[in-house]
Design an enzyme around this catalytic site. Structure first.
Site, PDB file in Angstrom:
ATOM      1  N   CYS A  21       8.704 -33.240 -12.855  1.00  0.00           N
ATOM      2  CA  CYS A  21       9.518 -32.347 -13.666  1.00  0.00           C
ATOM      3  C   CYS A  21       9.639 -30.944 -13.071  1.00  0.00           C
ATOM      4  O   CYS A  21       8.836 -30.554 -12.231  1.00  0.00           O
ATOM      5  CB  CYS A  21       8.893 -32.167 -15.049  1.00  0.00           C
ATOM      6  SG  CYS A  21       8.778 -33.697 -15.963  1.00  0.00           S
ATOM      7  N   GLY A  48      13.499 -33.323 -10.837  1.00  0.00           N
ATOM      8  CA  GLY A  48      13.673 -34.345 -11.865  1.00  0.00           C
ATOM      9  C   GLY A  48      15.136 -34.580 -12.133  1.00  0.00           C
ATOM     10  O   GLY A  48      15.868 -33.626 -12.393  1.00  0.00           O
ATOM     11  N   ASN A 122       5.340 -30.006 -16.763  1.00  0.00           N
ATOM     12  CA  ASN A 122       5.367 -30.605 -15.427  1.00  0.00           C
ATOM     13  C   ASN A 122       3.936 -30.983 -15.090  1.00  0.00           C
ATOM     14  O   ASN A 122       3.051 -30.132 -15.114  1.00  0.00           O
ATOM     15  CB  ASN A 122       5.906 -29.592 -14.411  1.00  0.00           C
ATOM     16  CG  ASN A 122       5.842 -30.105 -12.969  1.00  0.00           C
ATOM     17  OD1 ASN A 122       5.749 -29.321 -12.039  1.00  0.00           O
ATOM     18  ND2 ASN A 122       5.883 -31.402 -12.776  1.00  0.00           N
ATOM     19  N   GLY A 123       3.706 -32.259 -14.791  1.00  0.00           N
ATOM     20  CA  GLY A 123       2.357 -32.712 -14.465  1.00  0.00           C
ATOM     21  C   GLY A 123       2.087 -34.058 -15.084  1.00  0.00           C
ATOM     22  O   GLY A 123       3.020 -34.783 -15.445  1.00  0.00           O
ATOM     23  N   CYS A 263      -1.311 -28.866  -5.086  1.00  0.00           N
ATOM     24  CA  CYS A 263      -0.867 -30.151  -4.498  1.00  0.00           C
ATOM     25  C   CYS A 263      -0.266 -29.923  -3.124  1.00  0.00           C
ATOM     26  O   CYS A 263       0.741 -29.233  -2.979  1.00  0.00           O
ATOM     27  CB  CYS A 263       0.186 -30.763  -5.414  1.00  0.00           C
ATOM     28  SG  CYS A 263       1.043 -32.154  -4.673  1.00  0.00           S
ATOM     29  N   TYR A 269       6.829 -32.214   0.884  1.00  0.00           N
ATOM     30  CA  TYR A 269       8.079 -32.851   0.491  1.00  0.00           C
ATOM     31  C   TYR A 269       8.694 -32.327  -0.809  1.00  0.00           C
ATOM     32  O   TYR A 269       9.905 -32.180  -0.907  1.00  0.00           O
ATOM     33  CB  TYR A 269       7.839 -34.364   0.354  1.00  0.00           C
ATOM     34  CG  TYR A 269       8.903 -35.102  -0.413  1.00  0.00           C
ATOM     35  CD1 TYR A 269      10.191 -35.259   0.106  1.00  0.00           C
ATOM     36  CD2 TYR A 269       8.651 -35.641  -1.669  1.00  0.00           C
ATOM     37  CE1 TYR A 269      11.176 -35.929  -0.600  1.00  0.00           C
ATOM     38  CE2 TYR A 269       9.630 -36.309  -2.383  1.00  0.00           C
ATOM     39  CZ  TYR A 269      10.888 -36.445  -1.831  1.00  0.00           C
ATOM     40  OH  TYR A 269      11.852 -37.090  -2.536  1.00  0.00           O
ATOM     41  N   SER A 310      14.739 -33.685   3.643  1.00  0.00           N
ATOM     42  CA  SER A 310      13.338 -33.262   3.574  1.00  0.00           C
ATOM     43  C   SER A 310      12.650 -33.307   4.937  1.00  0.00           C
ATOM     44  O   SER A 310      11.681 -32.595   5.164  1.00  0.00           O
ATOM     45  CB  SER A 310      12.582 -34.092   2.548  1.00  0.00           C
ATOM     46  OG  SER A 310      12.767 -35.461   2.786  1.00  0.00           O
ATOM     47  N   CYS A 409      -1.394 -41.062  -6.913  1.00  0.00           N
ATOM     48  CA  CYS A 409      -1.530 -39.731  -7.508  1.00  0.00           C
ATOM     49  C   CYS A 409      -1.572 -39.881  -9.018  1.00  0.00           C
ATOM     50  O   CYS A 409      -0.730 -40.564  -9.589  1.00  0.00           O
ATOM     51  CB  CYS A 409      -0.337 -38.863  -7.115  1.00  0.00           C
ATOM     52  SG  CYS A 409      -0.325 -37.273  -7.976  1.00  0.00           S
ATOM     53  N   CYS A 460      -5.321 -29.929  -3.216  1.00  0.00           N
ATOM     54  CA  CYS A 460      -5.540 -31.344  -3.522  1.00  0.00           C
ATOM     55  C   CYS A 460      -4.909 -32.142  -2.388  1.00  0.00           C
ATOM     56  O   CYS A 460      -3.750 -31.918  -2.027  1.00  0.00           O
ATOM     57  CB  CYS A 460      -4.875 -31.735  -4.841  1.00  0.00           C
ATOM     58  SG  CYS A 460      -5.005 -33.512  -5.175  1.00  0.00           S
ATOM     59  N   CYS A 463      -4.081 -38.043  -2.353  1.00  0.00           N
ATOM     60  CA  CYS A 463      -3.298 -39.235  -1.992  1.00  0.00           C
ATOM     61  C   CYS A 463      -3.464 -39.580  -0.519  1.00  0.00           C
ATOM     62  O   CYS A 463      -3.193 -40.712  -0.105  1.00  0.00           O
ATOM     63  CB  CYS A 463      -1.833 -39.051  -2.361  1.00  0.00           C
ATOM     64  SG  CYS A 463      -1.123 -37.510  -1.799  1.00  0.00           S
TER      65      CYS A 463
END
Ligand code: SF4
Length: 487
Positions: A21, A48, A122-123, A263, A269, A310, A409, A460, A463
């Site tokens: 989001c 999003g 968002n999360g 993150c 990305y 990207s 994730c 973090c 992943c």
């Protein structure tokens, strides 16, 4: 999302982690806050594409409009005009928890003991079921707000917790009491009739910034959204901070100590290249990732091309560092969003061409380095390599500006399950074979982290590394339960 591999290319062209989001909020008397929010959400559309919504307040009542689709599909002048007031909250959504349907679109709206709350998130929370049990304890079966209307998201649970907070004296106090109980990633922008609030989880997984307008204040997921509406960047909302904005300006209170773990995938990305996170430009990070990739995985080749958009900054970095010329080898259809039209059989066979088409005159007979930002399932890269071979490439050397994604994730990015992640079952040589490339090279974790200039301790990387900032139990997820480890 469809399970058929090729269909996924057409309906979900990125075939990689989707961010959940984007959030936006504004407090600006005398401004057209609905239009400012519309343009803010427009700038955050990449975060999003399933639904969009705006709520406004004139100090007395909250009005809201939301629907499925892109910002430009959801809103026109007729929708924006009635959204009057001096406070607004906006949201664009990609579903990670809860199905993709209207009831789950945001902002959520619900009654509280202190008025109405409109909230965008968002999360991803990792203790939603435990929180839901608490809501039922507090409110009984008589659920209000979006939960009562059939929503199934962690966001609706947060809204319901605020709605059931009759042991507090104000929404601010209720938020300070409730936020510490939320586990996982949450960047929240919410409001009642008279005040705008913004909060960021103690890890700061997702970005959130404060900006200044001549007549007020803005909060947004990314700095790029501030630029687009002419706001100046003031500062990041701190991890563990609740910001309260009203006539007196912004006021900050803490609901938890900060333990930053931003993150790293935002740099790889997710975020726009023209955004800055923690003071570091995303484009500069991606460019440096490409340079590191060229040092770590050099190859003799004629041109470097990117998987647009990207992969472009990293491809330029690879070209600069290696001295191999950069060329545009693939054309992207910028207008491919999320389509709900089922593709025909012929289109399925065309695979990703709806989104990317090769430039035969650039590619034919050339030894090509193609740079992409990540491999999640591998479907896109497999189709891409096949497409480049059909366009006459002599050799195809795939270079990836992030390490193999081996772990799911739980903090707001909708990766595949572990079993679907190509790197969780195959080593680099096997992935290379699977996608049909001549060679394949991934940047090292050290190279990726160094390119952000952020210390590893503040990121973090779960992943890629499997080291989760908050303990998670994969077995519970497989059993359909929350990942949170019981304390
Ligand atoms: S697990 Fe990966 S995508 Fe999720 S928050 Fe951590 S670094 Fe970001």
């Amino acid at each position: 999302m469809q399970n058929d591999g090729r269909l996924t290319h057409v309906l979900d062209p990125e075939d990689k982690g989707q961010d959940e989001c984007g959030v936006f909020g504004v407090w600006a008397p005398g401004e057209d806050v609905a239009s400012l929010t519309y343009f803010g959400l427009y700038a955050l559309q990449h975060r999003g594409q399933e639904s969009a919504g705006i709520a406004t307040s004139n100090g007395k009542q909250i009005l809201i409009y939301k629907d499925m689709g892109l910002v430009s599909q959801v809103f026109n002048e007729d929708h924006l005009h009635p959204l009057t007031g001096h406070i607004a909250v906006g949201h664009v959504r990609y579903a990670t928890t809860g199905k993709s349907h209207w009831q789950n679109a945001q902002p959520t709206l619900g009654p509280t003991p202190f008025g109405t709350v409109a909230l965008g998130h968002n999360g991803n929370l990792i203790n939603t079921q435990a929180l839901m049990a608490k809501v039922r304890d507090d409110a009984g079966e008589d659920l209000t707000g979006e939960l009562g209307r059939g929503s199934s998201t962690d966001t609706a649970v947060i809204t319901a917790l605020l709605g059931a907070a009759d042991n507090y004296d104000s929404l601010e106090e209720a938020a300070l009491g409730i936020l510490p109980a939320l586990k996982g990633a949450f960047t929240l922008v919410f409001m009642d009739e008279g005040t705008l609030y913004a909060a960021r989880d103690p890890y700061g997984f997702r970005p959130l910034v404060l900006g200044r307008l001549s007549a007020g204040w803005v909060v947004a997921s990314e700095t790029a959204a501030l630029d687009i509406i002419g706001a100046t960047f003031v500062r990041e909302i701190e991890p563990g901070e609740l910001l309260i904005i009203n006539e007196a300006g912004p006021r900050s209170v803490r609901f938890a100590d900060a333990t930053p773990k931003g993150c790293i995938f935002e740099y790889v990305y997710l975020a726009r290249p023209d955004t800055k996170i923690a003071g570091r430009g995303v484009n500069a990070s991606r460019n440096e990732m490409g340079r590191a990739l060229a040092r770590e995985h050099p190859v003799d080749a004629d041109i470097v091309i990117a998987t647009p958009d990207s992969g472009t900054p990293a491809a330029i970095g690879y070209a600069q560092e290696s001295g191999i010329p950069y060329a545009q080898g693939l054309v992207k259809n910028a207008y491919v969003g999320r389509t709900f039209i089922q593709p025909t059989q012929t289109m399925r066979q065309l695979g990703i061409r709806l989104k990317l088409n090769p430039m035969r005159e650039v590619i034919e007979g050339k030894r090509i380095v193609v740079v992409d930002d990540s491999i999640v399932r591998g479907n896109t890269q497999r189709a891409l390599v096949r497409m480049l071979r059909e366009a006459g490439a002599a050799e195809i050397h795939v270079r990836i500006s992030s390490p193999p994604v081996e772990w799911p994730c739980y903090f707001g990015i909708d990766f595949a399950t572990r079993a679907e992640l190509i790197a969780s079952g195959l080593n680099v040589d096997e992935i290379c074979q699977s996608i049909g490339a001549d060679t394949l090279g991934f940047i090292s974790p050290e190279g990726m982290i160094a390119a952000t200039t952020i210390p590893e301790s503040k990121l973090c990387t779960a992943c890629f590394s499997g080291k989760y900032p908050i303990p998670v139990d994969h077995a519970k997820v497989a059993a359909g339960l929350d990942p949170a480890v019981e304390e």
